[in-house]
Design a protein around this motif. Sequence first.
Motif, PDB file in Angstrom:
ATOM      1  N   PRO A   1      74.207  66.456  52.194  1.00 44.80           N
ATOM      2  CA  PRO A   1      74.381  66.123  50.777  1.00 44.80           C
ATOM      3  C   PRO A   1      73.441  65.048  50.262  1.00 44.80           C
ATOM      4  N   ASP A   2      72.578  64.486  51.101  1.00 42.29           N
ATOM      5  CA  ASP A   2      71.689  63.431  50.639  1.00 42.29           C
ATOM      6  C   ASP A   2      70.227  63.856  50.632  1.00 42.29           C
ATOM      7  N   VAL A   3      69.947  65.139  50.875  1.00 37.15           N
ATOM      8  CA  VAL A   3      68.570  65.607  50.922  1.00 37.15           C
ATOM      9  C   VAL A   3      68.156  66.130  49.547  1.00 37.15           C
ATOM     10  N   GLN A   4      66.849  65.989  49.225  1.00 45.33           N
ATOM     11  CA  GLN A   4      66.318  66.475  47.951  1.00 45.33           C
ATOM     12  C   GLN A   4      65.197  67.465  48.262  1.00 45.33           C
ATOM     13  N   THR A   5      65.399  68.720  47.851  1.00 47.96           N
ATOM     14  CA  THR A   5      64.508  69.802  48.256  1.00 47.96           C
ATOM     15  C   THR A   5      63.883  70.487  47.050  1.00 47.96           C
ATOM     16  N   LEU A   6      62.900  71.338  47.346  1.00 47.29           N
ATOM     17  CA  LEU A   6      62.190  72.104  46.326  1.00 47.29           C
ATOM     18  C   LEU A   6      62.352  73.585  46.621  1.00 47.29           C
ATOM     19  N   ASN A   7      62.555  74.379  45.561  1.00 52.23           N
ATOM     20  CA  ASN A   7      62.810  75.814  45.720  1.00 52.23           C
ATOM     21  C   ASN A   7      61.882  76.583  44.774  1.00 52.23           C
ATOM     22  N   LEU A   8      60.596  76.663  45.136  1.00 48.64           N
ATOM     23  CA  LEU A   8      59.634  77.342  44.274  1.00 48.64           C
ATOM     24  C   LEU A   8      59.948  78.822  44.159  1.00 48.64           C
ATOM     25  N   ARG A   9      59.940  79.307  42.933  1.00 49.93           N
ATOM     26  CA  ARG A   9      60.167  80.717  42.605  1.00 49.93           C
ATOM     27  C   ARG A   9      61.564  81.197  42.980  1.00 49.93           C
ATOM     28  N   GLY A  10      62.436  80.320  43.484  1.00 47.31           N
ATOM     29  CA  GLY A  10      63.729  80.764  43.967  1.00 47.31           C
ATOM     30  C   GLY A  10      63.639  81.484  45.290  1.00 47.31           C
ATOM     31  N   PHE A  11      62.553  81.236  46.029  1.00 46.31           N
ATOM     32  CA  PHE A  11      62.325  81.948  47.279  1.00 46.31           C
ATOM     33  C   PHE A  11      62.988  81.280  48.467  1.00 46.31           C
ATOM     34  N   GLY A  12      63.623  80.148  48.253  1.00 44.25           N
ATOM     35  CA  GLY A  12      64.282  79.439  49.335  1.00 44.25           C
ATOM     36  C   GLY A  12      63.586  78.141  49.654  1.00 44.25           C
ATOM     37  N   VAL A  13      64.376  77.134  50.016  1.00 44.79           N
ATOM     38  CA  VAL A  13      63.840  75.785  50.170  1.00 44.79           C
ATOM     39  C   VAL A  13      62.930  75.640  51.379  1.00 44.79           C
ATOM     40  N   GLY A  14      63.006  76.541  52.349  1.00 44.23           N
ATOM     41  CA  GLY A  14      62.172  76.420  53.532  1.00 44.23           C
ATOM     42  C   GLY A  14      60.839  77.126  53.437  1.00 44.23           C
ATOM     43  N   ASN A  15      60.531  77.715  52.297  1.00 44.29           N
ATOM     44  CA  ASN A  15      59.326  78.538  52.171  1.00 44.29           C
ATOM     45  C   ASN A  15      58.198  77.864  51.397  1.00 44.29           C
ATOM     46  N   THR A  16      58.317  76.569  51.190  1.00 44.23           N
ATOM     47  CA  THR A  16      57.250  75.796  50.567  1.00 44.23           C
ATOM     48  C   THR A  16      56.749  74.762  51.569  1.00 44.23           C
ATOM     49  N   LEU A  17      55.450  74.730  51.785  1.00 45.25           N
ATOM     50  CA  LEU A  17      54.867  73.809  52.747  1.00 45.25           C
ATOM     51  C   LEU A  17      54.621  72.459  52.089  1.00 45.25           C
ATOM     52  N   MET A  18      55.023  71.403  52.775  1.00 44.16           N
ATOM     53  CA  MET A  18      54.801  70.047  52.302  1.00 44.16           C
ATOM     54  C   MET A  18      53.677  69.401  53.103  1.00 44.16           C
ATOM     55  N   LEU A  19      52.695  68.830  52.404  1.00 45.80           N
ATOM     56  CA  LEU A  19      51.584  68.119  53.030  1.00 45.80           C
ATOM     57  C   LEU A  19      51.516  66.698  52.486  1.00 45.80           C
ATOM     58  N   LEU A  20      51.063  65.796  53.311  1.00 44.47           N
ATOM     59  CA  LEU A  20      50.816  64.422  52.904  1.00 44.47           C
ATOM     60  C   LEU A  20      49.341  64.137  53.165  1.00 44.47           C
ATOM     61  N   ASN A  21      48.581  63.968  52.076  1.00 45.03           N
ATOM     62  CA  ASN A  21      47.123  63.847  52.187  1.00 45.03           C
ATOM     63  C   ASN A  21      46.523  65.021  52.944  1.00 45.03           C
ATOM     64  N   GLY A  22      47.069  66.204  52.717  1.00 47.49           N
ATOM     65  CA  GLY A  22      46.542  67.415  53.317  1.00 47.49           C
ATOM     66  C   GLY A  22      46.990  67.673  54.739  1.00 47.49           C
ATOM     67  N   ARG A  23      47.931  66.857  55.253  1.00 44.25           N
ATOM     68  CA  ARG A  23      48.356  66.998  56.643  1.00 44.25           C
ATOM     69  C   ARG A  23      49.858  67.225  56.713  1.00 44.25           C
ATOM     70  N   ARG A  24      50.284  68.008  57.693  1.00 45.24           N
ATOM     71  CA  ARG A  24      51.705  68.273  57.895  1.00 45.24           C
ATOM     72  C   ARG A  24      52.422  67.017  58.404  1.00 45.24           C
ATOM     73  N   ILE A  25      53.700  66.898  58.030  1.00 42.33           N
ATOM     74  CA  ILE A  25      54.534  65.828  58.554  1.00 42.33           C
ATOM     75  C   ILE A  25      55.859  66.424  59.001  1.00 42.33           C
TER      76      ILE A  25
END
Length: 953
Positions: A108-132
Amino acid sequence: MTIRSNLIAKAVKMALLATASASLALTATVNAAEEQEEEAEEEKVEKVTIVGSRIKRTDVEGAQPVTVITTEDMAKQGHVTVFDALTNLTQNSSFQFEGPEFSSGFTPDVQTLNLRGFGVGNTLMLLNGRRISSYPAAYQSDTSVFNFGAIPAAAVKEIRVLSTGASAIYGSDAVAGVVDIILKDSVDETTINLIVGTPTESDSNPLDTQFKLVTGKSFDNGNVTLAYQYTDRELIKAGEFDDYDSDLDYPYGDGVLTRYVLDLNRWAPFRGELGYQDPGAGTCEAMGNGTVRSFRPNSGYFCGSDDAAETTFRNQKESHSIFLHGDYQLSDDVQLFADILYYQSESANNSRYLFVSEEILDTTNIVDTGVIGNYYDWFVAQRLFTEEELGRNLDTTFEDDSLNVSVGATGFWGEHEWEVSLNRSDYEYTSKNPWWKAEDVISLFLGDYYGTSFYGTDWWSGTGPLGLRDNLFTPLDDTTRALVNDAIGNHTYGNETSSTSAQFNISGDWFDNWQGTVQYAAVLEYEKQDFKFVPDERISQDPPLPNLPGSGWWKLTGYQGEGDRSRVAVGGELLIPMHDTLNINLAARVDKYDSDSSSIGTRTTPSISFEWRPIEDLLIRGGYSESFRAPDLNQVYTTTGFFTGTTDLVQCLQEYEFINGSSAGFDPSSCTSSSSFVRRVGSQELGGEPLKDETGYSAWFGFSAELAENLTLMATLNRVNLEDRVQTESASQLLRQEYECYTNSGEVSQSRCDYIDARIDRETDPNTGISYVSRFNVSPLNVSEQEIDSLDANLRWGHPFDAGYLAFDVDYSHMLSNKYRASDTSEEIDLRDDEISGGWDPRSRVTTTLSWSGDDYRLALTAFRRGGVTAWRPSQRDPDSDYRMRPYITYNFTANYNWTEDFSTGLRVRNLFNAKPPKDETFLFYDYPWYNHFVYAGAGIGRELYLEATYTF
């Protein structure tokens, strides 16, 4: 937010022309070597890398549409956090299962993104172009996600969002899109910023405070940049607001208080009696609770508690974050860099109470049920214990610690630019909440255990010091209060994820073809991901009695499991000029995974895209890119459990045969469903097949046109397709097919029957011959497919006046179709238009910003429109009315004034007109807070006012 257009590219070209003209005015004594050095420096500055490509270029607009959100955009539109800005992207559906109003969720404390309604796990997050590393706790028990709440706004320079698939560039997870958060660098001043806000409609005005410090220093050969952010967000409860501070505020009828103490006789309605056992006059008052009539007419009374006011609308949170960037020019061609980002937070959710609820068998009273003859009386008993009664805090607390460290070097080999980097990312998460010890619940509340009942339920006598049968309505005294508190322990999770990676990139000019210079980029990557759930000792124990769901904690399960995954990847990209107006971009990537974590092996993903500029002010672009998502480590290695509604047809048939002597006339559709405990195991346990990767593609076509001076229009048609999507197999389907195996009906194969037999364990009541499910196992499977078509459009207009600059921006996204198939044997449905299964993704979203700015001030009004979503209970909607709710429109207003060059103040008003979530009469009184909090999280808070001060020195 800003989608940068060709105006920027033209501005760069004009700047270059101006620079060239100035160079002609220089004296002829400037030597050729200095000119070449200056040109090289210009080339380094001019070329940029945009998310979706590794080739640096001068044109910001390329073959893929990219949304760029700057810190100025965030402030102008009234956003206070990075998550605020991302969740209001028009490409984001805004639907997520977790949130403060859903405090019983897994995360209940996580904040996620759901692009296109395709599901929260289907968007890649990068920090300065690198995976974290991902968020340690599994979202909805089975998906790895990124927590955007862990990114401090103080450290962010801009956010780049690509809302098409890009696995050919970035590998797994870049299915619905990519978010690349670019952190600050090259700061050479000190800025402090203070933002303080509060809901304007609340009773006690809980504060949301942010303090930011950004400082830096440039040296002859380098720079050091430091950013610090402190956040103190006070708890916001529903009791702060008049519309939500009581269960009796139910807007669609008579409200009913939360059932605090409940004694329900299951057989009573069959005998023409009241179901609820009336506690008697004064009983509830003696326990500190009011008495209220049940929601069922003529059903008696129960002790009720007005629980609504304690519901959490926003978690309490205190956090610290530190970002440090350093770079050093080692030589003319080599620069060293290092980035460190640390985040720590403590937050709490108001958990309000603990309860014990169980079915009790009264063996002292045999009654004629009117259904199957004589049987023992059967009761459902429930008792809630509040913080006030127990004299203790029952809040759930969360602690987050994340550390991301990147070190590397960049440089030039002639015309070729390279970068090598090492990255280590760690995230630890711990949650703590009070919960019942299983053995103490049995001894204190439940008493004797009678085993299996006629209907497969575990029966209890309900006797004991605080037995749920004989002492249900007994108020606590000092002795019993101590006993109850002794039965409560602190349940904890300790979850950890990490990512270790190395990356080498190189790009530059390769060779000249018939039209110009072919540019290239290449990447070599290695990554190892680890995750580990570290549950407390009790969660790993078996229940104290056989056949009971849960663990050493009463009816509570948790995550168990750990695993790792390693992969190596190599990729390449070409930008080929085919004509002076046409460029083709080709890319391909090969990812090789270890053999233990999945059955992928090697996955190759290609892409092709184009940029065509038939005239100077028009860019036409499009492309096709394959994509994939590797099996989630949670789905491969994790074991957990949950309760779900199922219909046990085998048990129902056996009950029918016991009552009627044969199966003649049995109708499976007459069987009723009940709540069943299901254990979810890894995909490869119990003989299951290893998970495959989810595979699909993205296709897009659009244009960017400068229609007039300072007027730009962009539009893009998008399609995202994904097959072999992973979802947990249906417990109801397993039970239905088990029935077909049991009765030799249907067309279920023997191998499928053997598979089901390994998944469902049964025990049989020796007195009746009726079996019940003692253990139920399900696994994630590659079974479904989904394809979403959408349209994005953006309009940018601005005009200078003598008194200031007027700007008008519009972002628009529309879902054209959302085709979904649950399995190979299922019928395809379009979730966009389906009245029952359509879900809660808005068909359209629009963001419009009107701003007016001068030398020392800026005013902006932004409107956010979310299209209507399906009703909460669409099957109960009035057939003469639309099954979708009205759109939800809110406005943000911001104002900023620069008092001096160094000092400014600002105002941010969120939800300016205090708009309420759409009304939906299908909500029942117990569906508090009576709006769809999965779509409109936090909407009950209403208008919020933030004051801001910034000083630079």
